[in-house]
Design a protein around this motif. Structure first.
Motif, PDB file in Angstrom:
ATOM      1  N   PHE A  92       0.831  -1.204   0.000  1.00 32.30           N
ATOM      2  CA  PHE A  92       0.000   0.000   0.000  1.00 32.30           C
ATOM      3  C   PHE A  92       0.866   1.255   0.000  1.00 32.30           C
ATOM      4  O   PHE A  92       0.571   2.229  -0.702  1.00 32.30           O
ATOM      5  CB  PHE A  92      -0.927  -0.002   1.223  1.00 32.30           C
ATOM      6  CG  PHE A  92      -1.540   1.328   1.519  1.00 32.30           C
ATOM      7  CD1 PHE A  92      -2.376   1.954   0.604  1.00 32.30           C
ATOM      8  CD2 PHE A  92      -1.270   1.984   2.725  1.00 32.30           C
ATOM      9  CE1 PHE A  92      -2.935   3.197   0.878  1.00 32.30           C
ATOM     10  CE2 PHE A  92      -1.825   3.221   3.001  1.00 32.30           C
ATOM     11  CZ  PHE A  92      -2.657   3.830   2.072  1.00 32.30           C
ATOM     12  N   TYR A  95       2.056   1.669  -3.470  1.00 34.62           N
ATOM     13  CA  TYR A  95       0.945   2.105  -4.323  1.00 34.62           C
ATOM     14  C   TYR A  95       0.683   3.594  -4.117  1.00 34.62           C
ATOM     15  O   TYR A  95       0.534   4.358  -5.082  1.00 34.62           O
ATOM     16  CB  TYR A  95      -0.304   1.295  -3.983  1.00 34.62           C
ATOM     17  CG  TYR A  95      -1.513   1.622  -4.836  1.00 34.62           C
ATOM     18  CD1 TYR A  95      -1.806   0.854  -5.969  1.00 34.62           C
ATOM     19  CD2 TYR A  95      -2.356   2.679  -4.527  1.00 34.62           C
ATOM     20  CE1 TYR A  95      -2.912   1.147  -6.757  1.00 34.62           C
ATOM     21  CE2 TYR A  95      -3.456   2.987  -5.308  1.00 34.62           C
ATOM     22  CZ  TYR A  95      -3.729   2.214  -6.426  1.00 34.62           C
ATOM     23  OH  TYR A  95      -4.825   2.515  -7.211  1.00 34.62           O
ATOM     24  N   LEU A 167      -7.606   6.466   5.294  1.00 30.80           N
ATOM     25  CA  LEU A 167      -8.935   6.297   4.696  1.00 30.80           C
ATOM     26  C   LEU A 167      -9.570   7.656   4.408  1.00 30.80           C
ATOM     27  O   LEU A 167     -10.103   7.891   3.308  1.00 30.80           O
ATOM     28  CB  LEU A 167      -9.834   5.490   5.640  1.00 30.80           C
ATOM     29  CG  LEU A 167     -11.273   5.241   5.177  1.00 30.80           C
ATOM     30  CD1 LEU A 167     -11.290   4.420   3.897  1.00 30.80           C
ATOM     31  CD2 LEU A 167     -12.061   4.543   6.281  1.00 30.80           C
ATOM     32  N   THR A 250     -10.400   7.106 -10.142  1.00 27.31           N
ATOM     33  CA  THR A 250     -10.471   5.672  -9.815  1.00 27.31           C
ATOM     34  C   THR A 250      -9.202   5.158  -9.130  1.00 27.31           C
ATOM     35  O   THR A 250      -9.289   4.503  -8.075  1.00 27.31           O
ATOM     36  CB  THR A 250     -10.767   4.844 -11.078  1.00 27.31           C
ATOM     37  OG1 THR A 250     -12.007   5.277 -11.633  1.00 27.31           O
ATOM     38  CG2 THR A 250     -10.849   3.363 -10.740  1.00 27.31           C
ATOM     39  N   LEU A 254      -9.026   3.578  -5.264  1.00 28.48           N
ATOM     40  CA  LEU A 254      -8.661   2.179  -5.004  1.00 28.48           C
ATOM     41  C   LEU A 254      -7.732   2.030  -3.800  1.00 28.48           C
ATOM     42  O   LEU A 254      -7.530   0.914  -3.311  1.00 28.48           O
ATOM     43  CB  LEU A 254      -8.028   1.559  -6.250  1.00 28.48           C
ATOM     44  CG  LEU A 254      -9.002   1.223  -7.390  1.00 28.48           C
ATOM     45  CD1 LEU A 254      -8.237   0.714  -8.605  1.00 28.48           C
ATOM     46  CD2 LEU A 254     -10.023   0.189  -6.933  1.00 28.48           C
ATOM     47  N   GLN A 255      -7.171   3.129  -3.317  1.00 29.76           N
ATOM     48  CA  GLN A 255      -6.382   3.065  -2.084  1.00 29.76           C
ATOM     49  C   GLN A 255      -7.224   2.534  -0.919  1.00 29.76           C
ATOM     50  O   GLN A 255      -6.699   1.912   0.003  1.00 29.76           O
ATOM     51  CB  GLN A 255      -5.874   4.461  -1.705  1.00 29.76           C
ATOM     52  CG  GLN A 255      -4.949   5.102  -2.709  1.00 29.76           C
ATOM     53  CD  GLN A 255      -4.602   6.522  -2.304  1.00 29.76           C
ATOM     54  OE1 GLN A 255      -3.683   6.760  -1.519  1.00 29.76           O
ATOM     55  NE2 GLN A 255      -5.335   7.492  -2.814  1.00 29.76           N
ATOM     56  N   ILE A 256      -8.519   2.793  -0.998  1.00 31.45           N
ATOM     57  CA  ILE A 256      -9.424   2.407   0.083  1.00 31.45           C
ATOM     58  C   ILE A 256      -9.422   0.899   0.305  1.00 31.45           C
ATOM     59  O   ILE A 256      -9.554   0.430   1.445  1.00 31.45           O
ATOM     60  CB  ILE A 256     -10.855   2.918  -0.222  1.00 31.45           C
ATOM     61  CG1 ILE A 256     -10.854   4.452  -0.278  1.00 31.45           C
ATOM     62  CG2 ILE A 256     -11.862   2.417   0.802  1.00 31.45           C
ATOM     63  CD1 ILE A 256     -12.161   5.051  -0.780  1.00 31.45           C
ATOM     64  N   VAL A 257      -9.254   0.122  -0.772  1.00 36.37           N
ATOM     65  CA  VAL A 257      -9.229  -1.343  -0.648  1.00 36.37           C
ATOM     66  C   VAL A 257      -8.081  -1.780   0.252  1.00 36.37           C
ATOM     67  O   VAL A 257      -8.248  -2.582   1.182  1.00 36.37           O
ATOM     68  CB  VAL A 257      -9.108  -2.005  -2.040  1.00 36.37           C
ATOM     69  CG1 VAL A 257      -8.982  -3.515  -1.905  1.00 36.37           C
ATOM     70  CG2 VAL A 257     -10.300  -1.632  -2.915  1.00 36.37           C
ATOM     71  N   PHE A 258      -6.888  -1.246   0.004  1.00 40.44           N
ATOM     72  CA  PHE A 258      -5.725  -1.556   0.842  1.00 40.44           C
ATOM     73  C   PHE A 258      -5.976  -1.143   2.292  1.00 40.44           C
ATOM     74  O   PHE A 258      -5.670  -1.892   3.229  1.00 40.44           O
ATOM     75  CB  PHE A 258      -4.489  -0.816   0.323  1.00 40.44           C
ATOM     76  CG  PHE A 258      -3.882  -1.400  -0.913  1.00 40.44           C
ATOM     77  CD1 PHE A 258      -3.047  -2.503  -0.854  1.00 40.44           C
ATOM     78  CD2 PHE A 258      -4.132  -0.830  -2.148  1.00 40.44           C
ATOM     79  CE1 PHE A 258      -2.466  -3.034  -1.990  1.00 40.44           C
ATOM     80  CE2 PHE A 258      -3.566  -1.352  -3.298  1.00 40.44           C
ATOM     81  CZ  PHE A 258      -2.730  -2.455  -3.214  1.00 40.44           C
ATOM     82  N   ILE A 260      -8.716  -0.677   4.054  1.00 44.34           N
ATOM     83  CA  ILE A 260      -9.689  -1.504   4.788  1.00 44.34           C
ATOM     84  C   ILE A 260      -9.054  -2.826   5.208  1.00 44.34           C
ATOM     85  O   ILE A 260      -9.232  -3.286   6.343  1.00 44.34           O
ATOM     86  CB  ILE A 260     -10.944  -1.741   3.921  1.00 44.34           C
ATOM     87  CG1 ILE A 260     -11.724  -0.425   3.774  1.00 44.34           C
ATOM     88  CG2 ILE A 260     -11.832  -2.809   4.543  1.00 44.34           C
ATOM     89  CD1 ILE A 260     -12.905  -0.513   2.834  1.00 44.34           C
ATOM     90  N   ILE A 261      -8.288  -3.437   4.296  1.00 51.10           N
ATOM     91  CA  ILE A 261      -7.603  -4.698   4.630  1.00 51.10           C
ATOM     92  C   ILE A 261      -6.651  -4.493   5.800  1.00 51.10           C
ATOM     93  O   ILE A 261      -6.604  -5.297   6.742  1.00 51.10           O
ATOM     94  CB  ILE A 261      -6.847  -5.234   3.397  1.00 51.10           C
ATOM     95  CG1 ILE A 261      -7.838  -5.666   2.310  1.00 51.10           C
ATOM     96  CG2 ILE A 261      -5.949  -6.414   3.792  1.00 51.10           C
ATOM     97  CD1 ILE A 261      -7.178  -6.048   1.001  1.00 51.10           C
TER      98      ILE A 261
END
Length: 618
Positions: A92, A95, A167, A250, A254-258, A260-261
């Motif tokens: 992350f 990224y 986030l 977009t 997509l940083q949000i996916v990392f 949350i994990i």
């Protein structure tokens, strides 16, 4: 079996009859002495005055709870999962660092930020670099906050804290409507990433077993650059969408996916056993060790208690202010380590990697390639960068930290010199322009691969090897501070450099690589193959920022391990641990004198090899 019984293979009674009376009494006395010493040591370690829980800890969400801890049949599976999860966090970070590389090229983004101008004015150039650079101001703040929070509320709560900030920053970046909103979002995201980046390496190293840390090094940086490459290729394919606004929003969303994990997943992993012990939760620390280690964990547990006891006794030095402005000898040693960690991170950026990765497309365009081909070349350059990291594990372990950095800087300097010369001619229209442009591209690929194999890993590995365990969290934070300063400065001035001196930017980076060489050679002790206790010996007895003078002083003081410009080989370490004289750690004065007597034809070669070997470069 008692000591008396061990002196004979028979029963205790026959043993007593066969052994002379004096020998029997001596053995019994020795057994009693050892037993008393062990009891005294245990009482000494157990006599720890634990601090009161931090009153604000309850206001921070998340944290370790044994009831929700992931369960695995084998400890090896647990620490493999820990390392993979840490790898996702580092991915992350990669990224997030690379996501702006193509966003900066989107005209729709320019319009929203108010920097779309055909004359590329100084104001627009400053705005482009500033949006990227303010992020590193956030990472600096986040690292300092998280370093302190990790010691007060635990590693896991510090990571969750960082995830919440990241986030919020990701949401605001994806929704940004103007330059002010984007800059605020970048700072907020930087606070989150800086927190995660400062704590995760410390957490993973404290939770993982010693045998897993070499593998973690490979996973960590491979996934770090994998995140950088992933961000780039997501953006590349997003640009195939005719909706240019979604093309830049977009990838940012997509940083949000990392996040949350990371923010949710960390709560299902074990807390640092050292932190649990520090706050008096000994049984939970034991449970964590049993979940992540094979065999008996009591010896390691006692070692952690010793470290915690020392930490609590020296707690006045475990503050940022005390580490910068020391009042005693121990704190002065910490200040020197802080300087080494911060300056090494700054030098990592001075050698030029930020220019190449963030502004690679601009570099290829200046070399005569079309925008589309420049994007493809930059994407494949990132993939090569990712796979070059595999060689870092080989170079660091085989050649040591100093040699890897020195020869890496020499190699990158030569590559940048050639690239700068080729780039000058690649910008001139003519029949050979494409050939010169291809040369620039080749040199860029070689530069990035060389950096990945040499300088990428060392500035992150070095702080974990020089900071004592009791200040490791804050040591990691100082390392991120240096990284933030270096990145912030480089990304801010790079657009100006490309506009003002064009190909001269590569020649400037050539000079900066040469500039960094004396610092590495003179100031940085070799840590490869040495324990933390040996590092403490160096900083306690060295007495000089010049590693050669420090080595000389340690030799005069009669310290066996005195050649701190050279790697400590495994056989030397074993000899040192068993109290034997080290056979190959350093050359004797007699050997140096023998080299000096060589014939005048051979003397320059022998002198060069001797001096390079003494400096740890061969």
């Amino acid at each position: 079996m008692s000591t008396t019984q061990k002196l004979s293979g028979d029963s205790p009674s026959s043993s007593d009859a066969e052994i002379p009376e004096k020998t029997h009494q001596a053995a019994t006395k020795a057994e009693s002495s050892n037993s008393m010493a062990n009891v005294a040591m245990k009482e000494d370690v157990d006599d720890i005055q634990y601090p009161e829980p931090w009153k604000w800890e309850k206001f921070f969400v998340g944290g370790y709870n044994q009831s929700r801890l992931l369960k695995f049949k084998k400890p090896k599976t647990m620490y493999t999962a820990i390392n993979l999860f840490a790898g996702v966090a580092i991915m992350f970070y990669g990224y997030d660092q690379g996501v702006m590389s193509q966003v900066n090229l989107n005209e729709n983004y320019w319009n929203y930020m108010g920097i779309n101008s055909p004359d590329s004015s100084s104001r627009n150039v400053a705005a482009e670099g500033g949006i990227v650079a303010v992020y590193y101001g956030g990472t600096l703040i986040g690292a300092l906050i998280a370093g302190s929070l990790a010691d007060r509320a635990g590693r896991i709560k510090a990571v969750v804290f960082g995830a919440l900030w990241a986030l919020l920053g990701a949401v605001l970046q994806a929704a940004a409507q103007n330059i002010a909103m984007m800059c605020c979002a970048r700072v907020i995201a930087g606070v989150g990433v800086g927190s995660i980046d400062a704590v995760v390496p410390v957490w993973s190293s404290e939770v993982s077993s010693h045998s897993a840390r070499g593998a973690f090094l490979a996973i960590e940086f491979f996934m770090n650059i994998g995140g950088l490459a992933l961000a780039y290729w997501i953006e590349y394919f997003a640009y195939l969408n005719p909706n240019m606004e979604m093309a830049w929003r977009t990838p940012l969303a997509l940083q949000i996916v990392f996040i949350i994990i990371i923010g949710i997943g960390i709560n299902f992993f074990p807390e640092s056993p050292r932190w649990l012990m520090k706050v008096g939760r000994e049984q939970e620390a034991r449970n964590v060790l049993q979940a992540t280690r094979d065999g008996d964990v009591e010896h390691e547990l006692q070692g952690i208690k010793k470290v915690v006891k020392f930490e609590l006794e020296t707690s006045t030095a475990n503050h940022y202010w005390a580490m910068l402005f020391p009042k005693d000898r121990y704190a002065r040693q910490l200040r020197w380590r802080v300087f080494l960690a911060v300056w090494l991170q700054i030098m990592q950026e001075l050698v030029g990697i930020g220019v190449i990765t963030v502004y690679a497309v601009d570099l290829f365009q200046d070399a005569g390639f079309s925008l589309q081909l420049s994007k493809l070349l930059a994407g494949f350059n990132n993939l090569g960068y990712m796979f070059s990291v595999v060689f870092a594990v080989i170079t660091l372990d085989r050649y040591g930290r100093r040699s890897t950095m020195v020869w890496g800087a020499v190699g990158m300097a030569l590559i940048l010199l050639i690239a700068g010369i080729l780039d000058k001619y690649a910008q001139i229209k003519g029949p050979n322009q494409r050939a010169f442009g291809a040369g620039v591209a080749t040199m860029t690929f070689l530069y990035t691969a060389t950096f990945g194999a040499t300088w990428l890993t060392t500035p992150w590995l070095y702080p974990t090897e020089i900071f004592p365990l009791n200040v490791r969290a804050k040591g990691g934070a100082w390392s991120v501070v240096g990284w933030s300063i270096g990145n912030g400065v480089v990304t801010m001035i790079t657009p100006f450099l490309f506009q003002a001196i064009s190909y001269g930017t590569l020649l400037l980076l050539f000079g900066l690589n040469i500039f960094c060489l004396p610092f590495v050679i003179l100031m940085y002790p070799e840590t490869s193959g040495r324990s933390l206790e040996q590092m403490d010996t160096f900083f306690e007895h060295g007495g000089s920022w010049n590693v050669f003078k420090a080595s000389h002083r340690m030799r005069n003081a009669g310290i066996e391990d005195w050649r701190w410009t050279k790697k400590m080989h495994e056989e030397n370490q074993k000899e040192l641990e068993t109290g034997r004289k080290m056979s190959t750690a350093a050359r004797s004065p007699e050997e140096d004198e023998k080299d000096a007597r060589q014939s005048w034809k051979k003397r320059p070669v022998y002198t060069f090899r001797r001096k390079a070997s003494n400096a740890g470069l061969m």
